[in-house]
Design a protein around this motif. Structure first.
Motif, PDB file in Angstrom:
ATOM      1  N   SER A   1     -13.615   4.575  -1.020  1.00 22.57           N
ATOM      2  CA  SER A   1     -12.746   3.564  -1.630  1.00 22.57           C
ATOM      3  C   SER A   1     -13.559   2.370  -2.111  1.00 22.57           C
ATOM      4  O   SER A   1     -14.654   2.088  -1.608  1.00 22.57           O
ATOM      5  CB  SER A   1     -11.688   3.092  -0.633  1.00 22.57           C
ATOM      6  OG  SER A   1     -12.257   2.281   0.374  1.00 22.57           O
TER       7      SER A   1
ATOM      8  N   PHE B   1      -9.669   4.840  -5.149  1.00 24.28           N
ATOM      9  CA  PHE B   1     -10.038   5.840  -4.145  1.00 24.28           C
ATOM     10  C   PHE B   1     -10.561   7.091  -4.852  1.00 24.28           C
ATOM     11  O   PHE B   1     -10.047   7.477  -5.914  1.00 24.28           O
ATOM     12  CB  PHE B   1      -8.826   6.236  -3.288  1.00 24.28           C
ATOM     13  CG  PHE B   1      -8.216   5.095  -2.527  1.00 24.28           C
ATOM     14  CD1 PHE B   1      -8.582   4.847  -1.213  1.00 24.28           C
ATOM     15  CD2 PHE B   1      -7.280   4.266  -3.130  1.00 24.28           C
ATOM     16  CE1 PHE B   1      -8.015   3.801  -0.508  1.00 24.28           C
ATOM     17  CE2 PHE B   1      -6.715   3.214  -2.438  1.00 24.28           C
ATOM     18  CZ  PHE B   1      -7.085   2.980  -1.119  1.00 24.28           C
TER      19      PHE B   1
ATOM     20  N   GLY C   1      -5.468   5.086  -7.614  1.00 22.07           N
ATOM     21  CA  GLY C   1      -5.601   3.667  -7.305  1.00 22.07           C
ATOM     22  C   GLY C   1      -4.579   2.831  -8.050  1.00 22.07           C
ATOM     23  O   GLY C   1      -3.664   3.341  -8.699  1.00 22.07           O
TER      24      GLY C   1
END
Length: 791
Positions: A345, A380, A393
C-alpha cells in the motif's frame, strides 16, 4: 464480451482449486542499486522453469507466488548485471536483491529470452519509457537536457514548435496531459516560456508516458499521463554531481541520513544568461531557478516514508516597467506499508500550487492568479497469484482557483482594486484494476474508475434568461454576450453542480509466438478542469477553470490495436499501433473571444467535439555500440463546434476543422554511437508537417480602416518543420579510479540552419505599400558546450 467474462470466472475457479490442491509460498522483497541503495522500478524477476515472473513496482517491491520446491531465479534490469541463483521455497520468503551497474558499454548488458517473452505477453500498450541515460545522450538546444523535448521524439507526441510550452499526444491539447512528479500534479511544465522543462534530469529516476490503455489508477485528463518519479537519494555514501552550461548550471547532492536506513536528495538549477545583459547595455532579465528535494527513511521491513518537494520560478523583467513571475510549488508526504508479502500500500498527502504574478509599474498595479490543489491518495497493489493481480484505491482532491486579482501599487495609480471571483471544487475517485493471465497466450487487464466532481459555492454566479449566456445575432451572423438578468450567491459548502462518470478500461494481449503479439485496448476518461487558452501553445497567463453550470466535463473514448515483435534476441523491437479517439464537450472559443480578466467565461465559449486517429510505428535498436529508434506517426486531429440551434453557425460553420496541433506526418530518427570509452556521439533528425494556421484571404476598407477577411479556421499550414541536431560526449579519463569524474558535451542544434517558421504574420510594407508575409523563426544554428561532473 460474455465469452470473456465466462473465461475470467472459469480461470478464477481453476486458480482457487489449484491453490487448494497444491501448497504455495510467496517470494517477495525489494530490489535496489548496490551503490546507492536506490530502489529500482521495473526490474524483472524471472522463474525460467515456469515461464513466469514479476516486475518491481514504483517503490522497488515485488511479489511472486510459487508451488513448494527449488527454482532458479534471474533478476535482470537494463544497464545492470543479471543475478542468477537457486532458491528453495518451503515457506514464505522475503529476499531483497542489490544489483550492480554493468560496464559502460551496452555490449555487456545481457537480456534473456524469458524477459522478452514476458514483455510480449503483457497487455499494457501505448506506453513509452525513456531512461535518464538515454535522455541525457540526446542533443538539445543550448545543451540543456530536457525531459519534455525528449518525449516529443516518440511516436504520437509533438509540440507546437520551437519555444513552445507543453506537448501534444495523439492529437490532444497540451492541457489534456496529466503531468505527475512523485504523484503530484504539475500544472505548468515549462521554464522560460517553453524553452526548457521544469524537470531537473539529475533528480529523475523513472519516466513513463501513457498514451492509451491508461490504467484505472490515473484520471482527470483525457489525452495522456506523464508519470515521473524522483530519485530517493544515496543512503550509503555522500555524492555530488552537476553540470555547467552556457546559460545555466545545476548541482545535486545526495547522501545518507542514517546509513542504509535514510537518505536525502537536494538539487538545484539556475540560468544566468541575464547576468551578462548589462555588458550589452540591456536593462532586462529573463531567468529561471528551481529546487528538488527528497527525504527517504526505512522505518522497518514493512514501512517506508518519503517527503519530496519541488519549487520553481521564472522571472521575466523589462527595465523597471514590467516584471513577470510564475512557477510551481509541490510538496508530497508518502507512506509505504506492507500489510503482507502479497499486499502493498501507499498513502500520499499532496499539495500542489501554480502561481502567476505580473507587476506593471508603468500603470502601477500588480496582477496575481493561480490554482491550488490538495490531494489525498491511498493505493493498494494485491498480488493474489502469479496469474491474477489487483490494484485498487481512492483519491480526493480539493481545488482553489484564483482567476485573477488586481492590486494598485501606489495611491495615485488611478487603478481600483479588483478581484475576479474565486472558484472551488472537489474531485473524488475510486478505482479497481486487474491484470489477469487467462492462458499461456492470452492476458488481459481490466478495470474501472468512478470519478465524481462537485463544483462548490462561490460569491456570485451569473443568471441568464433560459440559461443561455451566449446569443447568436442572425442579422450580422456573430455571437454576442448575453447580459445577465441577475446573480446567485452561495456558501463555500454549497454544491452548484455535480458530475459523475464511470470510466471502464480494458486491454488484451494475445501472444502469436515467443517473439510477437497483438494487443488491443479501450479506455474512457473524464476531464473536469479546462485551461482557458486560445493559443496553440499554453502561456503562463492562461487560467484553469473547473466544470460547472455552463462548462461541461470533457469525455474521452479511445480504442487502439497494435502489433509488437522483437528480433534477434531483443536487439531490435518493433511496435505498430493504430488508434481512434473521440472527445465530447471540448471547449471552443467564438471569434474575437477575450480571455484576459474575464469573470464570465461562459459568454465566449461553446461546447464542441474533437476526434483524432492515426498510425504509430516505433522501430528500436536496443543493444550494441549503436542504439536508437525510428518513430513515425501518420495522424489526423480535428474539432467541430456546431451551433446550439439550426439557425446558429457555430464555429467554422459547424464543420470539422484541423486543430492547432494536427500534424499529418511526424518522423524522428534518434541514434547514439559509442566509438570508444572516451568518445560517444548522438544525433536527432525531425520532420513534421507544418502547423495549421489561418491566413487572411482578402481585405476591405471601412471608414478609412483596412480590415482583413480571414479564410476558414486552420485551413492553411506553416511550412514543414525539420532540423538535424548532433552532439559528442568526451570522457577524458574513463579508466580513472578517482572519485571525481568529469565529461564534456559538445552539441550543435539545427546544424544546417533551417529557419523553421514559428509564425507567419501579414503587414503592409511601409516603403512600397504592398502587403507582405513575414516569417518569424526563433532558432538558426545553435552551438553549445557543457561540462558535467560527479564525485
Amino acid at each position: 464480451m460474455k465469452l470473456l467474462l465466462r473465461g475470467i470466472i472459469l480461470s478464477l475457479l481453476l486458480s482457487a482449486f489449484s491453490l487448494q490442491a497444491q501448497e504455495k509460498f510467496t517470494l517477495s522483497g525489494k530490489v535496489t542499486d548496490i551503490l546507492s541503495n536506490e530502489t529500482l522500478i521495473g526490474v524483472n524477476i524471472i522463474i525460467p522453469e515456469l515461464q513466469t515472473g514479476s516486475v518491481t513496482n514504483e517503490y522497488g517491491f515485488y511479489s511472486i507466488t510459487l508451488p513448494e520446491g527449488s527454482y532458479s531465479i534471474q533478476i535482470s534490469y537494463l544497464g545492470f548485471k543479471t543475478i542468477s541463483e537457486t532458491i528453495t521455497l518451503t515457506n514464505n520468503l522475503t529476499k531483497n536483491y542489490q544489483l550492480e551497474e554493468a560496464a559502460e558499454s551496452l555490449d555487456e548488458v545481457i537480456l534473456t529470452d524469458d524477459i522478452e517473452r514476458l514483455n510480449i505477453k503483457k497487455p499494457q500498450m501505448s506506453v513509452n519509457s525513456l531512461s535518464i541515460k538515454t535522455i541525457k545522450n540526446m542533443p538539445v538546444v543550448l545543451g540543456e537536457v530536457d525531459v519534455i523535448k525528449s518525449i516529443t521524439l516518440l511516436p504520437g507526441v509533438t509540440n507546437s514548435g520551437e519555444g513552445s510550452s507543453g506537448f501534444n499526444v495523439r492529437g490532444g491539447a497540451a492541457d489534456q496531459n496529466l503531468i505527475l512528479l512523485d504523484e503530484a500534479t504539475i500544472f505548468n511544465s515549462s521554464h522560460l516560456f517553453g524553452f526548457f522543462s521544469v524537470f531537473n534530469p539529475d533528480a529523475i529516476k523513472d519516466l513513463k508516458l501513457y498514451k492509451g490503455g491508461i490504467p484505472a489508477k490515473y484520471g482527470g485528463r483525457v489525452s495522456s499521463v506523464l508519470d515521473i518519479y524522483q530519485k530517493e537519494g544515496n543512503s550509503k555514501e555522500f555524492h555530488v554531481n552537476g553540470g555547467i552550461g552556457l546559460i545555466s548550471s545545476r548541482l545535486l547532492a545526495e547522501g545518507p541520513i542514517k546509513k542504509d536506513k535514510g537518505s536525502f536528495l537536494l538539487g538545484g538549477r539556475s540560468s544566468y544568461a541575464h547576468l551578462f545583459l548589462p555588458l550589452f547595455d540591456i536593462d532586462s532579465k529573463a531567468y529561471f531557478y528551481d529546487l528538488n528535494t527528497k527525504l527517504s527513511y526505512n522505518i522497518n521491513n514493512n514501512n517506508n516514508i518519503y517527503l519530496s518537494g519541488y519549487f520553481g520560478r521564472d522571472v521575466f523583467k523589462i527595465s523597471d516597467t514590467f516584471e513577470n513571475t510564475f512557477g510551481n510549488t509541490v510538496l508530497n508526504f508518502r507512506w509505504n506499508h506492507l500489510f503482507s508479502d502479497k499486499l502493498f500500500s501507499n498513502l500520499s498527502l499532496i499539495y500542489s500550487d501554480y502561481y502567476y504574478g505580473l507587476t506593471l509599474n508603468f500603470v502601477e498595479f500588480d496582477w496575481e492568479s493561480g490554482i491550488k490543489n490538495f490531494n489525498l491518495k491511498y493505493d493498494f497493489k494485491h498480488y493474489i497469484s502469479n496469474d491474477f493481480k489487483l490494484e485498487y484505491g481512492l483519491n480526493t482532491m480539493y481545488y482553489t482557483f484564483n482567476p485573477g486579482e488586481i492590486t494598485p501599487t501606489t495611491e495615485t495609480s488611478g487603478i481600483n482594486p479588483y478581484k475576479l471571483i474565486d472558484k472551488f471544487a472537489f474531485e473524488n475517485a475510486i478505482y479497481i484494476d486487474a491484470e489477469h493471465k487467462l492462458s499461456d497466450k492470452l492476458s488481459v487487464s481490466y478495470g474501472a474508475r468512478l470519478s465524481m466532481f462537485h463544483r462548490l459555492g462561490q460569491d456570485e454566479l451569473n443568471i441568464y434568461e433560459n440559461n443561455n449566456p451566449l446569443t447568436f445575432n442572425e442579422a450580422i451572423g456573430i455571437y454576442q454576450k448575453t447580459e445577465p438578468i441577475g446573480t446567485e450567491t452561495f456558501n463555500k459548502s454549497d454544491v452548484i453542480e455535480s458530475f459523475a462518470n464511470i470510466e471502464p478500461r480494458i486491454a488484451v494481449a494475445y501472444q502469436l509466438n515467443d517473439n510477437a503479439s497483438v494487443k488491443a485496448s479501450y479506455n474512457r476518461m473524464s476531464q473536469y478542469l479546462h485551461l482557458l487558452s486560445n493559443t496553440s501553445s499554453p502561456t503562463p497567463l492562461d487560467i484553469w477553470t473547473p466544470s460547472g453550470k455552463y462548462v461541461k466535463p470533457q469525455l474521452l473514448d479511445q480504442v487502439a490495436i497494435g502489433y509488437f515483435k522483437t528480433f534477434k534476441n531483443n536487439v531490435f523491437s518493433l511496435e505498430v499501433e493504430s488508434f481512434y479517439k473521440t472527445i465530447k464537450n471540448r471547449i471552443d472559443y467564438v471569434d474575437g473571444a477575450d480571455l484576459i480578466a474575464n469573470d464570465a467565461i461562459e459568454q465566449i465559449i461553446l461546447n464542441g467535439e474533437a476526434r483524432a486517429y492515426g498510425l504509430e510505428v516505433l522501430l528500436r535498436k536496443n543493444e550494441g555500440r549503436f542504439t536508437g529508434w525510428l518513430a513515425y506517426t501518420l495522424s489526423k486531429s480535428e474539432q467541430r463546434t456546431p451551433g446550439k440551434t439550426a439557425a446558429e453557425t457555430g464555429i467554422n460553420n459547424g464543420e470539422w476543422y484541423n486543430t492547432a496541433y494536427d500534424k499529418t506526418h511526424d518522423i524522428s530518427l534518434t541514434g547514439s554511437y559509442e566509438l570508444n570509452k572516451k568518445w560517444s556521439f548522438s544525433s536527432n533528425f525531425i520532420f513534421q508537417t507544418g502547423q495549421p494556421t489561418t491566413y487572411p484571404n482578402g481585405q476591405y476598407e471601412y471608414n478609412g480602416l483596412v480590415i482583413p477577411n480571414y479564410e476558414a479556421r486552420n485551413s492553411s499550414r506553416l511550412p514543414s518543420y525539420h532540423r538535424l541536431d548532433i552532439s559528442a560526449t568526451y570522457n577524458p579519463k574513463p579508466e580513472s579510479i578517482k572519485k571525481f569524474k568529469g565529461e564534456w558535451v559538445f552539441g550543435v542544434y539545427n546544424i544546417y540552419g533551417r529557419k523553421n517558421a514559428a509564425s507567419i504574420s501579414f503587414r503592409e510594407n511601409r516603403n512600397t505599400g504592398v502587403n507582405e508575409a513575414v516569417r518569424l523563426a526563433i532558432f538558426g544554428i545553435v552551438p553549445s558546450v557543457s561540462y558535467n561532473f560527479k564525485f
